[in-house]
Design an enzyme around this catalytic site. Structure first.
Site, PDB file in Angstrom:
ATOM      1  N   GLU A 272      -3.682   7.561  -3.846  1.00 12.28           N
ATOM      2  CA  GLU A 272      -3.586   6.260  -3.183  1.00 12.28           C
ATOM      3  C   GLU A 272      -3.377   5.159  -4.208  1.00 12.28           C
ATOM      4  O   GLU A 272      -4.131   5.082  -5.182  1.00 12.28           O
ATOM      5  CB  GLU A 272      -4.857   6.019  -2.380  1.00 12.28           C
ATOM      6  CG  GLU A 272      -4.854   4.733  -1.575  1.00 12.28           C
ATOM      7  CD  GLU A 272      -6.127   4.549  -0.779  1.00 12.28           C
ATOM      8  OE1 GLU A 272      -6.060   4.566   0.453  1.00 12.28           O
ATOM      9  OE2 GLU A 272      -7.199   4.398  -1.396  1.00 12.28           O
TER      10      GLU A 272
ATOM     11  N   TYR B 193       0.860  -1.186   0.000  1.00 13.82           N
ATOM     12  CA  TYR B 193       0.000   0.000   0.000  1.00 13.82           C
ATOM     13  C   TYR B 193       0.894   1.233   0.000  1.00 13.82           C
ATOM     14  O   TYR B 193       1.876   1.294   0.743  1.00 13.82           O
ATOM     15  CB  TYR B 193      -0.895   0.013   1.251  1.00 13.82           C
ATOM     16  CG  TYR B 193      -1.700   1.291   1.397  1.00 13.82           C
ATOM     17  CD1 TYR B 193      -2.998   1.374   0.914  1.00 13.82           C
ATOM     18  CD2 TYR B 193      -1.153   2.420   2.015  1.00 13.82           C
ATOM     19  CE1 TYR B 193      -3.737   2.545   1.031  1.00 13.82           C
ATOM     20  CE2 TYR B 193      -1.876   3.592   2.135  1.00 13.82           C
ATOM     21  CZ  TYR B 193      -3.163   3.647   1.642  1.00 13.82           C
ATOM     22  OH  TYR B 193      -3.886   4.808   1.748  1.00 13.82           O
TER      23      TYR B 193
END
Length: 206
Positions: free
Chosen positions: A198, A109
């Site tokens: 993101e 991530y």
């Protein structure tokens, strides 16, 4: 302003970030002619809505052939997806994104955002790619690393990059690619006045 995944990926490409090839589908009859541009025989079909958590709601499918792709696309187009970010009414799928499938070795991530409180750019990295970052933060906060960077014209220095990616345990070649990616994100957030970028998951291919 929220933008769709396919629009965000165009911006990432524009700034030199490595992104899988994909095509946008606005109606089912476009699929055949558009997927000719893709080199893979397997595809990832993704519903395009302004909300996270699409995978768990049935909005992301790995398909093994063009025939299966068309079948799944017909099911997905027009569907109401209810995720933790849509509220109980959900959001209707009005466009799809078809991407070349990748042979994934690891999932991470990575995000960067404008931290208004400190007037810095915050990079958040985690080994738990593909998961809801809120859940990771609540259950295993040690698997998340946050680095706040002073706003400056010349981009990230090597020490800042090392701090951001240290949790990933990359080899030297991967570090070079990660360094370019981080500087791309840093440049996007400044030049496009973005509040959040993101990437979930950020993948390492086999």
């Amino acid at each position: 302003m929220n933008i769709h995944e396919h629009q965000a990926k165009e911006i990432l490409k524009e700034f030199g970030a490595p992104v899988s090839n994909g095509v946008v589908i606005l109606s089912i009859d476009e699929i055949g002619k558009k997927i000719i541009k893709l080199k893979s025989k397997e595809f990832v079909l993704k519903a395009q809505i302004h909300a996270g958590g699409r995978g768990k709601a049935g909005g992301v499918k790995l398909v093994k052939s063009a025939i299966e792709l068309e079948k799944e696309a017909k099911k997905m187009m027009g569907k109401i997806l209810i995720t933790h970010q849509t509220g109980p009414d959900g959001k209707q799928v009005k466009r799809l994104y078809v991407e070349e499938a990748s042979d994934i070795s690891k999932e991470f991530y990575l995000s960067c955002l404008t931290d208004r409180e400190s007037s810095r750019i915050a990079f958040i990295s985690s080994t738990e790619g593909g998961m809801d970052i809120e859940k990771v933060a609540a259950e295993t906060p040690d698997k998340i690393k946050t680095n706040k960077i002073e706003l400056k014209k010349e981009g990230l220095n090597q020490k800042e990059i090392e701090n951001i990616i240290s949790i990933f345990e990359l080899d030297d070649e991967q570090k070079k690619i990660a360094s370019k990616l981080l500087n791309s994100l840093y440049e996007i957030i400044i030049k496009k006045d973005a509040s959040l970028i993101e990437i979930n998951p950020l993948i390492i291919t086999t």
